[in-house]
Scaffold this active site. Structure first.
Site: not given
Ligand code: XMP
Length: 519
Positions: A177, A235, A175, A59, A86-87, A375, A229-233
């Site tokens: 990650e 849908s 990091h 951070g 890190c922090y 996602k 919309s037909g996007g993954v989310d």
């Protein structure tokens, strides 16, 4: 905000790093449930029964100042293993009496070489003689806190990994990650399974029934409306809610005319005919085109498209009686980031498209069944719901659609031209088995006409830009190195088949300093 209190889990205290959500993601990838909470939230937390490990993120705060972000010291006496990153490492060192110094000369940003000082459970199978790790710090621990030992060092930071094995407290300056740290996942693997001794118990497959039951409990006999919309989310949201409440879900599809070629029709057809959802189609492409006439400023375009979408959606949804809920495809990163910007100190990089994105005035309660997930987890959930691979594996597509991929003013002809070029490009990527190796690819139309020669004639036509990037979450990205043969083939194919385009350029910029989209 706690989602699954009764589950064994790892808590990540977010001190505002841009990459905190990657920590949560790595841990879930290893089969362990993780949640991100703010320092304020951990302060209030009473029940640590199922908390098997705590990670303190990086951070922007500095423990060298008088005031700095912290957590209550009692957390260190709960006998729960702790890893500071890190922090997080600097905070541990500070709270246990070490010394931290800020040094412009010794700061490290980007790649650094890590060397081993001693063996540790945390670094089992991690070290190589020359290990590359990713750094981003100006402050560094310069004196070990009492009862801690040094495990590893870099040229500029002598106490890069520290540990107090008795208390099970560990800290790393780099990091683990981010993918730039070689085999960083091994640090998490060791922390989870050798130090926290937590069992693998997280998989998204097992979540479907719980989510469907929760939706039923929340919605009862009411109606839910959803912009599809037909996007993954959107849908996955639609299919999930449909499985829970069937016809009480009303999906609205607003045709802005700014979608990819055939995509709107395909989505409508599949949801209506195959999945038998209650879908209402709203044809609005002319309205969008009219309102966008002669507008070339990117922000103006975005505003016009966003506001118009909301207006149409609101108007149409009022036609349905007894609607009490509005479904949205908000994801966990949206929650982490929007909360960080108010809770922790993260500097916000981009505004979010889902949180608070749709109508505020509608007096509808929000239902956000995906807000616990990343996602890639949503994609798996889509698979378990039987969503077509064509949709689950779709690249992200921005809300304003082709409107921000036609640089400058938008016309019907340009939309058509771009749809054709983009269609050829995406199809060829799929045929060449490159599509799934790329995070996002698209064609854009530049507002530049240049001279060309076709047959014996001179042409003066538009330039098409092709973009393909690799990324993890869209926050940073690298261009994808498309093979020369592919570039040759696609250039020929687009110029030969799309009237109005006589030049192709390939975008080789990364994000930062560029962005993925052009506008
Ligand atoms: P940038 O261009 O900011 O894009 O590097 C990062 C990711 O966000 C997507 N994007 C959007 N998605 N509404 C969306 O739903 C938007 O207004 C929007 N703008 C950018 C972009 O496609 C990329 O995946």
């Amino acid at each position: 905000m706690q989602f699954q209190n009764s589950k064994e889990r790892v808590l990540i205290v977010d001190f505002g790093s841009q990459v905190t959500k990657l920590i949560a993601r790595r841990i879930r990838e290893l089969g362990v449930y993780s949640e991100v909470i703010t320092p304020k939230e951990i302060n209030k937390l009473q029940d640590y029964n199922k908390v098997k490990g705590i990670i303190l993120s990086g951070g922007p705060s500095s423990v060298t100042g008088k005031k700095f972000e912290s957590i209550p010291k009692k957390i260190f006496s709960l006998k729960i293993p702790i890893l500071g990153i890190c922090y997080g490492l600097q905070l541990i060192a500070k709270l246990f009496g070490g010394k931290i110094k800020s040094s412009k000369k010794k700061r490290e940003f980007g790649r650094a070489y890590l060397y081993k000082k001693k063996n540790s459970l945390l670094t089992k199978n991690f070290f190589k003689p020359k290990k590359i790790v990713w750094m981003s710090h100006e402050d560094a621990v310069v004196k070990l806190p009492k009862k801690f030992k040094s495990v590893g060092y870099t040229k500029n930071s002598k106490l890069t990994i520290i540990e107090n094995t008795k208390e099970k407290i560990y800290g790393v300056q780099f990091h683990p990650e981010v993918t730039h740290t070689e085999n960083g996942i091994q640090i998490f693997r060791n922390f989870l399974f050798s130090i926290c001794k937590i069992k693998k118990s997280w998989n998204i497959f097992s979540q479907k029934t719980r989510l469907i039951n929760n939706i039923r409990k929340t919605v009862k006999k009411n109606k839910v409306i959803c912009a599809l919309s037909g996007g993954v989310d959107s849908s996955v949201v639609a299919l999930l809610i449909h499985q829970a409440i069937k016809k009480n879900l009303i999906c609205l599809m607003v045709d802005t005319g700014l979608m990819r070629k055939n995509e709107f029709k395909y989505t409508y057809h599949i949801f209506k005919k195959k999945y038998k959802l209650n879908v209402k189609l709203i044809e609005a492409s002319n309205i969008f085109l009219n309102r966008l006439k002669n507008i070339s400023n990117p922000e103006k375009k975005r505003k016009i498209i966003g506001n118009l979408f909301i207006k149409i959606f609101e108007k149409e949804s009022k036609k349905f009686k007894n609607v009490k809920f509005l479904a949205q495809g908000t994801l966990y990163p949206d929650i982490i980031e929007s909360r960080s910007s108010s809770g922790s100190k993260t500097s916000k990089i981009k505004s979010h498209h889902n949180v608070g994105g749709l109508p505020k005035k509608m007096n509808l309660k929000l239902i956000e069944p995906l807000k616990e997930f990343f996602k890639d987890e949503v994609r798996v959930l889509g698979d378990t719901l039987g969503l077509s691979k064509n949709i689950t594996n779709r690249h992200p597509f921005p809300g304003p659609g082709l409107g921000i991929r036609i640089v400058g003013n938008i016309t019907k002809e340009k939309i058509k031209m771009l749809q054709e070029a983009d269609h050829i490009y995406i199809n060829e990527l799929k045929k060449s088995k490159l599509y799934n190796k790329i995070w996002q690819a698209y064609a854009a139309l530049l507002p530049i006409k240049t001279v060309g020669v076709m047959g014996d004639s001179r042409t003066y036509e538009y330039t098409c830009l092709l973009r393909a990037v690799t990324s993890e979450d869209g926050m940073t990205a690298d261009y994808y190195n498309l093979p020369k043969e592919f570039l040759d083939k696609i250039t020929n194919k687009i110029i030969n088949n799309v009237k109005g385009i006589n030049r192709i350029v390939y975008d080789i910029s990364s994000k930062p300093p560029s962005t993925i989209e052009l506008e």
